[in-house]
Design a protein around this motif. Sequence first.
Motif, PDB file in Angstrom:
ATOM      1  N   SER A  89      -4.471  -4.830 -28.431  1.00 17.23           N
ATOM      2  CA  SER A  89      -5.198  -3.601 -28.126  1.00 17.23           C
ATOM      3  C   SER A  89      -6.686  -3.775 -28.391  1.00 17.23           C
ATOM      4  CB  SER A  89      -4.665  -2.446 -28.985  1.00 17.23           C
ATOM      5  OG  SER A  89      -5.355  -1.244 -28.681  1.00 17.23           O
ATOM      6  N   TYR A 100      -5.787   2.454 -35.907  1.00 18.77           N
ATOM      7  CA  TYR A 100      -6.224   1.068 -35.900  1.00 18.77           C
ATOM      8  C   TYR A 100      -6.613   0.617 -37.304  1.00 18.77           C
ATOM      9  CZ  TYR A 100      -6.192   1.272 -30.864  1.00 18.77           C
ATOM     10  OH  TYR A 100      -5.778   1.391 -29.569  1.00 18.77           O
ATOM     11  N   GLY A 203      -2.321  -2.133 -32.661  1.00 20.89           N
ATOM     12  CA  GLY A 203      -2.302  -0.671 -32.649  1.00 20.89           C
ATOM     13  C   GLY A 203      -1.055  -0.212 -33.379  1.00 20.89           C
TER      14      GLY A 203
END
Length: 244
Positions: A89, A100, A203
Motif C-alpha cells: 500500500s 498505517y 495497511g
Amino acid sequence: MRMMQVWLGVLLMLCALPGAQAQGEQPDEIRLASEVWDAYTEADGTGLGWDIMRTIFEPAGVRLSIHSVPYTRSVGLVRRGEADAWVGSYRDEVEGQVFYPKHHYDRDQIVALGLKEKPVPTLDSLGTFRLVWVRGYGYEEYLPNVHDYREVQRRGGILGMLDLGHADFYIDARPEVDYLLGQAAKPQQYRVTNLTQLPLYLGFADTPRGHVLAELFDRRMTQLIASGDLRLIFARWQQPYPFD
C-alpha cells in the motif's frame, strides 16, 4: 448459581477456540493478503516481499499466513477484518477501517512505459498524456497534474493498448513493467522512464489485533534498520536498499 456456571463454561470454551486471545495479547500469526507479484510476493511464499515480512515477524514469534488475491480484494479482506494487513500500500491510499504504521518497508520505483516514438514524459508533463494503470493502484493521488487516465483489471492487454494508440503511457512499479516487457514480441520498440519513488506500507486492519501487530511491526523495523539486517535481504534479491 446455575446461570453463572453456564456462562463460565461458555467463557472457557471461547478461550479454548483456535486463535482466541486476550485483549492486547500478541497473536501468534499475522494474516497477510497480497497480490502475486513476480519474485516479490509469489503464491508459494517466495520472493523479496515475503522474505522481508518473515524477517520482521517470525523472530518475534509471529508466523505468516499468506493469502494471494488481487490487489483490490486484499484491501477488502483487511477492511472486513478477514486479514490483518495487506502488502504494497501507499501511505493513506485507503481511508476507513484501516490504518498505517510509522515505518515503510520498501519503495516502489514508479515508471512510465510507452512507445519510443512518444515524447519522454516527466512528472510535470504527465497531465498532457492519456495514462493507464491497474485498477485500485490510485496513482492519481500520488502523481501531479494527472487528468486523463483509465484503470484496467489486468495487465494482459496493456501492450496492445499502447500499440493501438488507446493510451500513451502505462504507469506501474518497475518490476511489473519489466515483467510485462519480458512477454513482449518486440520489447525494443518501448521505452521505460523513471518518474518517482513511493514508499510501501502494510495497511493494517483498524482492530485491537491490527494495532498490536502494527506496533510490533514498527518496533521490529526500528531494530532491523538500525542493525542493517534488512540490507542483506535486499542485496540477496539484487534490489536497491530503501533506507539509505
